[in-house]
Design a protein around this motif. Structure first.
Motif, PDB file in Angstrom:
ATOM      1  N   SER A  27      58.650  70.694 -34.789  1.00 53.01           N
ATOM      2  CA  SER A  27      59.219  71.357 -33.893  1.00 53.01           C
ATOM      3  C   SER A  27      60.876  71.356 -33.449  1.00 53.01           C
ATOM      4  O   SER A  27      61.701  72.098 -33.187  1.00 53.01           O
ATOM      5  CB  SER A  27      58.561  71.595 -32.540  1.00 53.01           C
ATOM      6  OG  SER A  27      57.330  71.966 -32.634  1.00 53.01           O
ATOM      7  N   LEU A  28      61.050  70.120 -33.505  1.00 48.28           N
ATOM      8  CA  LEU A  28      62.474  69.565 -33.156  1.00 48.28           C
ATOM      9  C   LEU A  28      63.603  69.974 -34.460  1.00 48.28           C
ATOM     10  O   LEU A  28      64.491  69.771 -34.224  1.00 48.28           O
ATOM     11  CB  LEU A  28      62.583  68.158 -32.849  1.00 48.28           C
ATOM     12  CG  LEU A  28      62.246  67.896 -31.257  1.00 48.28           C
ATOM     13  CD1 LEU A  28      60.902  67.997 -30.974  1.00 48.28           C
ATOM     14  CD2 LEU A  28      62.800  66.432 -30.928  1.00 48.28           C
ATOM     15  N   GLU A  29      63.067  70.231 -35.578  1.00 44.38           N
ATOM     16  CA  GLU A  29      63.619  70.696 -36.555  1.00 44.38           C
ATOM     17  C   GLU A  29      63.758  72.298 -36.832  1.00 44.38           C
ATOM     18  O   GLU A  29      64.296  72.783 -37.749  1.00 44.38           O
ATOM     19  CB  GLU A  29      63.403  69.924 -38.038  1.00 44.38           C
ATOM     20  CG  GLU A  29      63.863  68.411 -37.926  1.00 44.38           C
ATOM     21  CD  GLU A  29      64.047  68.000 -39.299  1.00 44.38           C
ATOM     22  OE1 GLU A  29      63.398  68.529 -40.440  1.00 44.38           O
ATOM     23  OE2 GLU A  29      64.750  67.030 -39.219  1.00 44.38           O
ATOM     24  N   GLY A  30      62.981  73.044 -35.779  1.00 41.04           N
ATOM     25  CA  GLY A  30      62.741  74.446 -35.946  1.00 41.04           C
ATOM     26  C   GLY A  30      63.113  75.049 -34.596  1.00 41.04           C
ATOM     27  O   GLY A  30      64.283  74.957 -34.109  1.00 41.04           O
TER      28      GLY A  30
ATOM     29  N   ALA B 128      65.316  72.970 -31.685  1.00 47.39           N
ATOM     30  CA  ALA B 128      66.156  72.177 -32.393  1.00 47.39           C
ATOM     31  C   ALA B 128      67.096  71.329 -31.032  1.00 47.39           C
ATOM     32  O   ALA B 128      67.640  70.281 -31.399  1.00 47.39           O
ATOM     33  CB  ALA B 128      67.278  72.897 -33.111  1.00 47.39           C
ATOM     34  N   GLU B 129      67.121  72.329 -30.027  1.00 42.63           N
ATOM     35  CA  GLU B 129      68.073  71.669 -29.017  1.00 42.63           C
ATOM     36  C   GLU B 129      67.358  70.625 -28.248  1.00 42.63           C
ATOM     37  O   GLU B 129      68.086  69.923 -27.759  1.00 42.63           O
ATOM     38  CB  GLU B 129      68.256  72.929 -27.737  1.00 42.63           C
ATOM     39  CG  GLU B 129      66.862  73.298 -27.218  1.00 42.63           C
ATOM     40  CD  GLU B 129      66.013  74.452 -27.792  1.00 42.63           C
ATOM     41  OE1 GLU B 129      65.673  75.249 -27.042  1.00 42.63           O
ATOM     42  OE2 GLU B 129      66.218  74.435 -29.149  1.00 42.63           O
ATOM     43  N   TYR B 130      66.325  70.277 -28.284  1.00 43.95           N
ATOM     44  CA  TYR B 130      65.578  69.080 -27.867  1.00 43.95           C
ATOM     45  C   TYR B 130      65.762  67.933 -28.792  1.00 43.95           C
ATOM     46  O   TYR B 130      66.258  66.835 -28.216  1.00 43.95           O
ATOM     47  CB  TYR B 130      64.122  69.315 -27.965  1.00 43.95           C
ATOM     48  CG  TYR B 130      63.370  68.154 -27.191  1.00 43.95           C
ATOM     49  CD1 TYR B 130      63.702  67.410 -26.276  1.00 43.95           C
ATOM     50  CD2 TYR B 130      61.820  68.161 -27.302  1.00 43.95           C
ATOM     51  CE1 TYR B 130      62.953  66.563 -25.518  1.00 43.95           C
ATOM     52  CE2 TYR B 130      60.864  67.460 -26.453  1.00 43.95           C
ATOM     53  CZ  TYR B 130      61.754  66.474 -25.553  1.00 43.95           C
ATOM     54  OH  TYR B 130      61.023  65.597 -24.953  1.00 43.95           O
ATOM     55  N   ASP B 131      65.961  68.009 -30.186  1.00 46.79           N
ATOM     56  CA  ASP B 131      66.468  67.010 -30.962  1.00 46.79           C
ATOM     57  C   ASP B 131      67.955  66.742 -30.707  1.00 46.79           C
ATOM     58  O   ASP B 131      68.246  65.410 -30.618  1.00 46.79           O
ATOM     59  CB  ASP B 131      66.113  67.367 -32.371  1.00 46.79           C
ATOM     60  CG  ASP B 131      66.679  66.369 -33.632  1.00 46.79           C
ATOM     61  OD1 ASP B 131      66.308  65.007 -33.296  1.00 46.79           O
ATOM     62  OD2 ASP B 131      67.705  66.844 -34.395  1.00 46.79           O
TER      63      ASP B 131
ATOM     64  N   CYS C 250      58.388  68.751 -23.688  1.00 44.26           N
ATOM     65  CA  CYS C 250      57.158  69.258 -24.688  1.00 44.26           C
ATOM     66  C   CYS C 250      57.775  70.494 -25.059  1.00 44.26           C
ATOM     67  O   CYS C 250      57.842  71.577 -24.414  1.00 44.26           O
ATOM     68  CB  CYS C 250      55.925  69.271 -24.207  1.00 44.26           C
ATOM     69  SG  CYS C 250      54.660  70.146 -25.096  1.00 44.26           S
ATOM     70  N   PRO C 251      57.991  70.691 -26.535  1.00 49.08           N
ATOM     71  CA  PRO C 251      58.409  71.911 -27.169  1.00 49.08           C
ATOM     72  C   PRO C 251      57.394  73.139 -26.863  1.00 49.08           C
ATOM     73  O   PRO C 251      57.896  74.438 -26.676  1.00 49.08           O
ATOM     74  CB  PRO C 251      58.312  71.643 -28.511  1.00 49.08           C
ATOM     75  CG  PRO C 251      58.582  70.099 -28.612  1.00 49.08           C
ATOM     76  CD  PRO C 251      57.866  69.372 -27.330  1.00 49.08           C
ATOM     77  N   MET C 252      56.066  72.819 -26.758  1.00 49.59           N
ATOM     78  CA  MET C 252      55.226  73.921 -26.699  1.00 49.59           C
ATOM     79  C   MET C 252      55.288  74.366 -25.211  1.00 49.59           C
ATOM     80  O   MET C 252      55.274  75.618 -25.122  1.00 49.59           O
ATOM     81  CB  MET C 252      53.711  73.485 -26.791  1.00 49.59           C
ATOM     82  CG  MET C 252      52.488  74.415 -26.567  1.00 49.59           C
ATOM     83  SD  MET C 252      52.720  75.992 -27.520  1.00 49.59           S
ATOM     84  CE  MET C 252      51.803  75.414 -29.124  1.00 49.59           C
TER      85      MET C 252
END
Length: 288
Positions: free
Chosen positions: A10-13, A16-19, A227-229
């Motif tokens: 998710s952090l590469e899609g 990405a702002e989270y990463d 959490c991305p979700m």
């Protein structure tokens, strides 16, 4: 401080702002991250329905790769689903040597061996327990005073592993929020489920759960999540739920490192607020 780093898919899609904001924040607090080389998907939610063993092997492969790097015995994981899957393996193999044998029989195809030497840490765990809170206070200098933000933890960083917070009454974000000069919004929805994948498979049911959270956050200036979700669910349905309920439920939803980064002087572009679906609005005006 040094940690191995597992970003997850998710952090590469979609997140990405989270990463990006995590890396920016860690650099600001003098933490060195070493991304696990050749990491792959942790299995997310799909692997378990296909194969019980696969749901362990996929995250185990990443743990074995981390052990092979031999640069730290701790893995920092921002995504709660990834954290849960990797932590599940770490905990399971402590007492189930037969499972470890089965995992290693599969990993042997890549000449990998899992020994159980690494510790999986959630980003929130690291921020609330390892980072000197005074560093955040001194750098922030109350830049976000006057704001009230609602800490939203979701399910997977707190359950079933009660490692760093109480899943029924979590407070690990509170001190981090107050360190910026902002106030932590008092509510009882911080650990309630956002609907997870139900927002896709059973959208009506999912939106009921999201709606309850958004309604409870009325009075806050923003919601913070790890959490991305959760972030996707709380952001993407705001307009639709507002229309259905006949009430304005739109509110900025930021990842915790985005918020802390802004407080510590990073720009909107540094933490990639442009990738968020919700409008940061008042949050940004307060910082100007």
């Amino acid at each position: 401080m040094k940690y191995l780093y597992y970003p997850g898919c998710s952090l590469e899609g979609t997140s990405a702002e989270y990463d990006i904001s995590t890396k920016v924040l860690m650099e600001a607090v003098d933490v060195q991250l070493s991304e696990i080389e050749d990491w792959t998907c942790c299995g997310a939610t799909a692997a378990e329905s296909q194969s019980h063993l696969l749901s362990y092997v996929l995250p185990a492969r990443n743990l074995a790769l981390a052990e092979k790097m031999n640069s730290s015995n701790q893995i920092l994981v921002p995504c709660s689903a990834c954290y849960l899957n990797l932590k599940k393996v770490e905990e399971a193999i402590k007492n189930d040597k037969d499972l470890l044998r089965k995992i290693n029989s599969v990993l042997a195809q890549e000449d990998l061996v899992l020994k159980g030497d690494v510790i999986v840490r959630h980003l929130l765990d690291v921020l609330s327990n390892d980072i000197d809170i005074e560093t955040i206070k001194e750098t922030s200098q109350n830049k976000l005073s006057g704001l009230t933000v609602a800490p939203y933890y979701g399910c997977q960083c707190l359950r079933p592993f009660t490692i760093f917070d109480d899943p029924e009454d979590p407070h690990s974000m509170d001190e981090l929020i107050r360190a910026t000069g902002a106030q932590s919004f008092e509510w009882d929805m911080g650990a309630q489920c956002c609907g997870a994948s139900n927002t896709s498979t059973k959208p009506e049911a999912g939106m009921v759960l999201v709606g309850r959270i958004l309604k409870s956050a009325k009075g806050a200036d923003a919601i913070l999540t790890v959490c991305p979700m959760c972030q996707m669910n709380l952001e993407s349905s705001q307009k639709k739920i507002s229309h259905k309920e006949g009430i304005d439920l739109e509110i900025p939803v930021l990842f915790l490192p985005q918020f802390l980064g802004l407080a510590m002087g990073k720009t909107q572009n540094d933490v990639r607020l442009d990738l968020n679906l919700s409008n940061p609005g008042r949050l940004i005006k307060a910082r100007v």
